[in-house]
Design a protein around this motif. Structure first.
Motif, PDB file in Angstrom:
ATOM      1  N   ILE A  17       3.416  -6.492  13.292  1.00 46.83           N
ATOM      2  CA  ILE A  17       4.827  -6.364  13.684  1.00 46.83           C
ATOM      3  C   ILE A  17       5.744  -6.761  12.530  1.00 46.83           C
ATOM      4  O   ILE A  17       6.742  -6.084  12.265  1.00 46.83           O
ATOM      5  CB  ILE A  17       5.114  -7.222  14.928  1.00 46.83           C
ATOM      6  CG1 ILE A  17       4.182  -6.828  16.076  1.00 46.83           C
ATOM      7  CG2 ILE A  17       6.571  -7.075  15.348  1.00 46.83           C
ATOM      8  CD1 ILE A  17       4.271  -5.371  16.475  1.00 46.83           C
ATOM      9  N   THR A  18       5.394  -7.858  11.843  1.00 47.13           N
ATOM     10  CA  THR A  18       6.208  -8.295  10.706  1.00 47.13           C
ATOM     11  C   THR A  18       6.270  -7.215   9.640  1.00 47.13           C
ATOM     12  O   THR A  18       7.333  -6.955   9.059  1.00 47.13           O
ATOM     13  CB  THR A  18       5.630  -9.587  10.106  1.00 47.13           C
ATOM     14  OG1 THR A  18       5.564 -10.597  11.124  1.00 47.13           O
ATOM     15  CG2 THR A  18       6.483 -10.089   8.952  1.00 47.13           C
ATOM     16  N   ARG A  19       5.118  -6.573   9.381  1.00 42.79           N
ATOM     17  CA  ARG A  19       5.095  -5.470   8.422  1.00 42.79           C
ATOM     18  C   ARG A  19       6.035  -4.345   8.822  1.00 42.79           C
ATOM     19  O   ARG A  19       6.772  -3.798   7.985  1.00 42.79           O
ATOM     20  CB  ARG A  19       3.660  -4.944   8.335  1.00 42.79           C
ATOM     21  CG  ARG A  19       3.394  -3.683   7.484  1.00 42.79           C
ATOM     22  CD  ARG A  19       3.775  -2.368   8.163  1.00 42.79           C
ATOM     23  NE  ARG A  19       3.334  -2.238   9.531  1.00 42.79           N
ATOM     24  CZ  ARG A  19       2.232  -1.613   9.912  1.00 42.79           C
ATOM     25  NH1 ARG A  19       1.461  -1.058   9.009  1.00 42.79           N
ATOM     26  NH2 ARG A  19       1.918  -1.519  11.203  1.00 42.79           N
TER      27      ARG A  19
ATOM     28  N   TYR B 246       6.543  -8.664  19.277  1.00 44.05           N
ATOM     29  CA  TYR B 246       5.559  -9.715  18.999  1.00 44.05           C
ATOM     30  C   TYR B 246       4.786 -10.087  20.262  1.00 44.05           C
ATOM     31  O   TYR B 246       3.555 -10.222  20.240  1.00 44.05           O
ATOM     32  CB  TYR B 246       6.252 -10.955  18.437  1.00 44.05           C
ATOM     33  CG  TYR B 246       6.603 -10.868  16.976  1.00 44.05           C
ATOM     34  CD1 TYR B 246       5.613 -10.904  15.997  1.00 44.05           C
ATOM     35  CD2 TYR B 246       7.923 -10.758  16.563  1.00 44.05           C
ATOM     36  CE1 TYR B 246       5.932 -10.835  14.645  1.00 44.05           C
ATOM     37  CE2 TYR B 246       8.257 -10.693  15.218  1.00 44.05           C
ATOM     38  CZ  TYR B 246       7.257 -10.730  14.264  1.00 44.05           C
ATOM     39  OH  TYR B 246       7.577 -10.654  12.932  1.00 44.05           O
TER      40      TYR B 246
ATOM     41  N   ILE C 259       8.696  -4.477  10.821  1.00 39.97           N
ATOM     42  CA  ILE C 259      10.095  -4.909  10.708  1.00 39.97           C
ATOM     43  C   ILE C 259      10.551  -4.843   9.248  1.00 39.97           C
ATOM     44  O   ILE C 259      11.659  -4.363   8.947  1.00 39.97           O
ATOM     45  CB  ILE C 259      10.271  -6.328  11.268  1.00 39.97           C
ATOM     46  CG1 ILE C 259       9.984  -6.353  12.777  1.00 39.97           C
ATOM     47  CG2 ILE C 259      11.673  -6.856  10.981  1.00 39.97           C
ATOM     48  CD1 ILE C 259       9.967  -7.742  13.386  1.00 39.97           C
ATOM     49  N   ALA C 260       9.694  -5.323   8.343  1.00 35.97           N
ATOM     50  CA  ALA C 260      10.030  -5.255   6.915  1.00 35.97           C
ATOM     51  C   ALA C 260      10.155  -3.801   6.464  1.00 35.97           C
ATOM     52  O   ALA C 260      11.056  -3.453   5.684  1.00 35.97           O
ATOM     53  CB  ALA C 260       8.957  -5.975   6.095  1.00 35.97           C
TER      54      ALA C 260
ATOM     55  N   HIS D 247       0.242 -10.779  14.347  1.00 32.89           N
ATOM     56  CA  HIS D 247       1.699 -10.771  14.171  1.00 32.89           C
ATOM     57  C   HIS D 247       2.107 -10.109  12.869  1.00 32.89           C
ATOM     58  O   HIS D 247       3.246  -9.654  12.725  1.00 32.89           O
ATOM     59  CB  HIS D 247       2.255 -12.189  14.255  1.00 32.89           C
ATOM     60  CG  HIS D 247       1.879 -13.075  13.104  1.00 32.89           C
ATOM     61  ND1 HIS D 247       2.523 -13.041  11.888  1.00 32.89           N
ATOM     62  CD2 HIS D 247       0.908 -14.029  12.990  1.00 32.89           C
ATOM     63  CE1 HIS D 247       1.988 -13.928  11.074  1.00 32.89           C
ATOM     64  NE2 HIS D 247       1.003 -14.535  11.714  1.00 32.89           N
ATOM     65  N   TRP D 248       1.188 -10.007  11.900  1.00 33.65           N
ATOM     66  CA  TRP D 248       1.528  -9.350  10.643  1.00 33.65           C
ATOM     67  C   TRP D 248       1.777  -7.859  10.827  1.00 33.65           C
ATOM     68  O   TRP D 248       2.505  -7.242  10.042  1.00 33.65           O
ATOM     69  CB  TRP D 248       0.421  -9.571   9.614  1.00 33.65           C
ATOM     70  CG  TRP D 248       0.471 -10.925   8.989  1.00 33.65           C
ATOM     71  CD1 TRP D 248      -0.443 -11.934   9.136  1.00 33.65           C
ATOM     72  CD2 TRP D 248       1.499 -11.439   8.134  1.00 33.65           C
ATOM     73  NE1 TRP D 248      -0.053 -13.051   8.433  1.00 33.65           N
ATOM     74  CE2 TRP D 248       1.132 -12.771   7.802  1.00 33.65           C
ATOM     75  CE3 TRP D 248       2.672 -10.919   7.617  1.00 33.65           C
ATOM     76  CZ2 TRP D 248       1.918 -13.565   6.970  1.00 33.65           C
ATOM     77  CZ3 TRP D 248       3.460 -11.713   6.793  1.00 33.65           C
ATOM     78  CH2 TRP D 248       3.075 -13.016   6.478  1.00 33.65           C
TER      79      TRP D 248
ATOM     80  N   PHE E 190      12.508  -6.750  18.477  1.00 31.67           N
ATOM     81  CA  PHE E 190      11.496  -7.327  17.589  1.00 31.67           C
ATOM     82  C   PHE E 190      10.730  -8.444  18.290  1.00 31.67           C
ATOM     83  O   PHE E 190       9.496  -8.533  18.180  1.00 31.67           O
ATOM     84  CB  PHE E 190      12.160  -7.870  16.323  1.00 31.67           C
ATOM     85  CG  PHE E 190      12.813  -6.812  15.467  1.00 31.67           C
ATOM     86  CD1 PHE E 190      12.360  -5.499  15.498  1.00 31.67           C
ATOM     87  CD2 PHE E 190      13.883  -7.123  14.636  1.00 31.67           C
ATOM     88  CE1 PHE E 190      12.957  -4.515  14.704  1.00 31.67           C
ATOM     89  CE2 PHE E 190      14.477  -6.156  13.845  1.00 31.67           C
ATOM     90  CZ  PHE E 190      14.008  -4.840  13.886  1.00 31.67           C
TER      91      PHE E 190
ATOM     92  N   GLY F 241      -0.820  -9.137   4.723  1.00 31.46           N
ATOM     93  CA  GLY F 241       0.392  -8.517   5.261  1.00 31.46           C
ATOM     94  C   GLY F 241       1.153  -7.755   4.192  1.00 31.46           C
ATOM     95  O   GLY F 241       1.703  -6.675   4.455  1.00 31.46           O
TER      96      GLY F 241
END
Length: 270
Positions: free
Chosen positions: A122-124, A262, A126-127, A119-120, A258, A4
């Protein structure tokens, strides 16, 4: 975790030209606004400009007009001018639609061919949105500080650091709000152009809804549907207390987007 992080670094490299270019442009604009404010202040033009505006327009704009016709008011304009606000929301939506772009270009196949949980993705994103928002606003505040330090007249009433920070935070929360909306749409779309167009049209529609609701009483009952209703930079400039729930509504919309991203991305067929 490492996969990620590698993906985030790759995305930051792709976005660096856009983000740095936007940041430098806004920083330069803030310096330019300081020049404009200094020129108006030294020529005592604020009062003359106020007198040129018809009384009915001054009455319609209310006390906010008086607040803007000052040295500090001119400096603050950069944080809520419609062109700046629209450009930053557009940049945020562009970054938020990266998952759809990766699906469209088949790059997502290469990403998910590695041992990386969905999920990474989406997490990426968002970050990426958070980092880019902070970087752009830091550039903008730096331009404000440089302009005030180098160009502001000694006798001018400068905007306080707390005012500039409050305006930047308000603008940043609005950007993340639309980032959440754009990411949710992107998580269900196959083409970036479609995701970006839908998010952009939704932003424009809700902006116009807020504009109409503020000016036309019959539409005020549905004005709460627009996220722009909870974006209150003029109240901050005028020193009015902004209701805490305004910020929390924008944050809630961002987090709802967000969370939806996910769910939608985990269930979709890549």
């Amino acid at each position: 975790m490492r996969g990620g992080l590698v993906l985030l670094i790759h995305s930051l490299k792709r976005a660096r030209a856009l983000v740095l270019g936007m940041g430098l442009l806004l920083a330069g604009f803030q310096v330019f606004l300081t020049l404009v404010a200094r020129s108006l202040h030294q020529s005592n033009a604020f009062e003359q400009i106020s007198q040129l505006v018809p009384p009915f327009m001054r009455q319609m704009m209310g006390p906010s007009f008086v607040g803007l016709m000052s040295f500090a008011g001119i400096i603050a304009i950069g944080y809520f001018h419609i062109a700046i606000m629209g450009s930053l929301v557009g940049m945020t939506i562009s970054l938020a639609t990266q998952p759809a772009s990766e699906i469209e270009t088949k790059f997502m196949d290469l990403i998910l061919a590695r041992p990386l949980a969905r999920h990474w993705i989406i997490t990426r994103t968002i970050a990426l949105l958070t980092i880019c928002t902070v970087v752009v606003l830091l550039f903008m505040m730096s331009g404000t500080w440089i302009g005030l330090s180098a160009l502001a007249p000694a006798d001018a009433e400068k905007p306080s650091a707390n005012l500039i920070l409050s305006l930047a935070v308000n603008l940043g929360v609005l950007m993340l709000c639309w980032g959440g909306v754009g990411l949710a749409i992107s998580s269900a779309a196959r083409r970036r152009t479609i995701a970006g167009a839908l998010a952009g049209l939704l932003a424009l529609a809700t902006f116009l809804l807020d504009y109409i609701a503020r000016a036309w009483e019959p539409a005020s009952s549905v004005g709460w549907l627009s996220p722009f209703r909870y974006y209150s930079p003029l109240d901050i400039v005028m020193g009015f207390e902004v209701p805490a729930h305004h910020i929390w509504v924008l944050i809630a919309v961002a987090f709802a987007g967000f969370a939806a991203s996910y769910v939608l991305f985990s269930r979709r067929d890549i």
